[in-house]
Scaffold this motif. Structure first.
Motif, PDB file in Angstrom:
ATOM      1  N   LYS A  94      60.108  80.592  18.663  1.00  0.00           N
ATOM      2  CA  LYS A  94      59.111  79.526  18.460  1.00  0.00           C
ATOM      3  C   LYS A  94      59.614  78.209  19.035  1.00  0.00           C
ATOM      4  O   LYS A  94      58.857  77.445  19.632  1.00  0.00           O
ATOM      5  CB  LYS A  94      58.812  79.354  16.971  1.00  0.00           C
ATOM      6  CG  LYS A  94      58.019  80.514  16.390  1.00  0.00           C
ATOM      7  CD  LYS A  94      57.709  80.279  14.913  1.00  0.00           C
ATOM      8  CE  LYS A  94      56.932  81.458  14.332  1.00  0.00           C
ATOM      9  NZ  LYS A  94      56.840  81.388  12.878  1.00  0.00           N
ATOM     10  N   CYS A  96      61.825  77.809  21.493  1.00  0.00           N
ATOM     11  CA  CYS A  96      61.827  77.895  22.963  1.00  0.00           C
ATOM     12  C   CYS A  96      60.417  77.650  23.484  1.00  0.00           C
ATOM     13  O   CYS A  96      60.221  76.902  24.445  1.00  0.00           O
ATOM     14  CB  CYS A  96      62.337  79.263  23.415  1.00  0.00           C
ATOM     15  SG  CYS A  96      64.125  79.428  23.253  1.00  0.00           S
ATOM     16  N   LYS A  97      59.449  78.253  22.841  1.00  0.00           N
ATOM     17  CA  LYS A  97      58.051  78.097  23.261  1.00  0.00           C
ATOM     18  C   LYS A  97      57.640  76.623  23.189  1.00  0.00           C
ATOM     19  O   LYS A  97      56.995  76.097  24.099  1.00  0.00           O
ATOM     20  CB  LYS A  97      57.167  78.961  22.351  1.00  0.00           C
ATOM     21  CG  LYS A  97      55.793  79.176  22.922  1.00  0.00           C
ATOM     22  CD  LYS A  97      55.090  80.344  22.245  1.00  0.00           C
ATOM     23  CE  LYS A  97      53.635  80.349  22.709  1.00  0.00           C
ATOM     24  NZ  LYS A  97      52.710  80.663  21.638  1.00  0.00           N
ATOM     25  N   GLN A 102      61.239  79.737  28.907  1.00  0.00           N
ATOM     26  CA  GLN A 102      60.812  81.138  29.026  1.00  0.00           C
ATOM     27  C   GLN A 102      61.827  82.012  28.319  1.00  0.00           C
ATOM     28  O   GLN A 102      62.885  82.301  28.876  1.00  0.00           O
ATOM     29  CB  GLN A 102      60.809  81.563  30.484  1.00  0.00           C
ATOM     30  CG  GLN A 102      59.689  80.998  31.325  1.00  0.00           C
ATOM     31  CD  GLN A 102      59.814  81.553  32.742  1.00  0.00           C
ATOM     32  OE1 GLN A 102      59.906  82.761  32.942  1.00  0.00           O
ATOM     33  NE2 GLN A 102      59.847  80.651  33.707  1.00  0.00           N
TER      34      GLN A 102
END
Ligand SMILES: *Cc1c(COP(=O)(O)O)cnc(C)c1O
Length: 380
Positions: A94, A96-97, A102
């Protein structure tokens, strides 16, 4: 009256000496008397993290440290790999998003530990991966991942860092930050550090700082470079958690009096006694491998709602443990023994668990788990 027992995997009990230290009148963080306190705590953190690098102190819960470990090292479009073996592993994805990273997921069935070979294979396939994110102890399942093995693997990649969420590992079992090549290690105040919630701690290796120099994500509050510039001068970029830092000074006195090895041995002994007690009471452990010494996740017996166990522990006996999260809700309950815990925390937890289960109609022999733990924990 119901006497309260805190056996949740965070927040955890705070020793009385630490509470008293934190009750002292407020001092100013730019005043000279703060300087030596901050310096002492910085040294204590290096000792606990087993690192020569600076350990940054942040005013946030543990997740703030996790967020900074994404935003400070990676840029939008960068590639990352994360181990998802539970609720906290999922959080890496979550984060990283949120920062446009990516991220490739290594999904691990809840209750299992990651097979390090999967990380090795993923890095071999895509050496452009800049960071590997993992938990040393996945609190939602009570499983620990082998971060030492992962350190060996990631060491071979000059442009890839290993980021370890050690929030329920550091202070519980051995985490050799430098020797194992763990580039970024994170912990929080309210778990094994025996403090109230409110602080995150992050160690950063030279390899990770080199990555931070190239990263383009906008971090204002959780800006590790700005924090380092200040913290090496015993200051912080913003107002620090003055009282918690004073409490931490006291925590290090307690920890250093015991010593790292004895502390890990005590935590390991408590965990062992809890697990054996659980089994002797006829219950099964949720972890299928590598149980974490921080907490014990117990499978609710057939026909018993794990949430009812957790609720009855609190309402009938004043004991706050934890239930299960997501699809494990109702299936497990979790008892912590990390931090300020000793023999009778484990015995009380087992005794109350037996009493609650019997009360719910489960055929448990009272004293079966307690007796086993007593045998294991008897002073020699
Ligand atoms: C407690 C915990 C965190 C941090 O949670 P906060 O609520 O932000 O302090 C992160 N990872 C693990 C494994 C934890 O146990």
């Amino acid at each position: 009256m119901l006497k309260r027992y805190l056996l949740a995997p965070g927040p955890t009990p705070v020793p009385p000496e630490v509470l008293l230290a934190m009750a002292r009148p407020m001092i100013h963080h730019r005043a000279p008397e703060f300087d030596p306190i901050f310096a002492e705590v910085r040294e204590g953190l290096k000792w606990l993290f087993q690192t020569r690098n600076d350990v940054l102190m942040l005013a946030s819960s543990g997740t703030g440290g996790m967020e900074g470990a994404v935003s400070n090292f990676l840029s939008p479009g960068d590639k990352a790999l994360f181990v998802n073996g539970g609720k906290f592993g999922e959080r890496w994805g979550k984060l990283c998003k949120t920062f446009g990273v990516q991220a490739t997921e290594i999904k691990v069935e809840w209750g299992h530990a990651v097979n390090p070979q999967l990380v090795a294979d993923a890095l071999k396939k895509d050496p452009a991966i800049k960071a590997v994110y993992v938990q040393a102890s996945e609190t939602s399942t009570g499983v620990s991942h082998d971060v030492r093995a992962l350190g060996e693997i990631v060491k071979g990649y000059d442009n890839t860092i290993l980021v370890v969420d050690a929030i329920t590992a550091l202070g519980v079992f051995d985490i050799k930050t430098d020797a194992w090549g763990l580039d970024v290690v994170i912990t929080g105040s309210q778990k094994a550090l025996m403090l109230p919630p409110g602080m995150a701690f992050v160690s950063v290796s030279d390899k990770a700082w080199a990555l931070a120099d190239k990263a383009k994500n906008a971090a204002f509050y959780f800006n590790f470079k700005k924090e380092r510039e200040n913290q090496i001068k015993n200051q912080t970029a913003f107002t620090p958690t003055v009282s918690l830092i004073i409490g931490l000074q006291e925590v290090f006195k307690i920890m250093k009096a015991e010593g790292l090895e004895k502390m890990f041995a005590r935590q390991g002994r408590l965990a062992h006694a809890m697990r054996e007690g659980v089994k002797a009471a006829g219950l099964s452990l949720f972890p299928k491998e590598s149980p974490s010494d921080a907490l014990t996740a117990v499978s609710a017996p057939e026909g018993i709602d794990g949430q009812a166990v957790y609720k009855n522990l609190r309402t009938q006996y004043g004991m706050t443990a934890a239930g299960g999260q997501d699809h494990l809700k109702g299936k497990i309950f979790r008892l912590s023994h990390m931090g300020y815990a000793d023999t009778f925390d484990v015995i009380a937890a087992l005794a109350a668990t037996e009493m609650v289960l019997k009360g719910l109609g489960h055929p448990v022999k009272l004293g079966s788990g307690v007796g086993k733990a007593q045998e294991i924990l008897m002073a020699k």
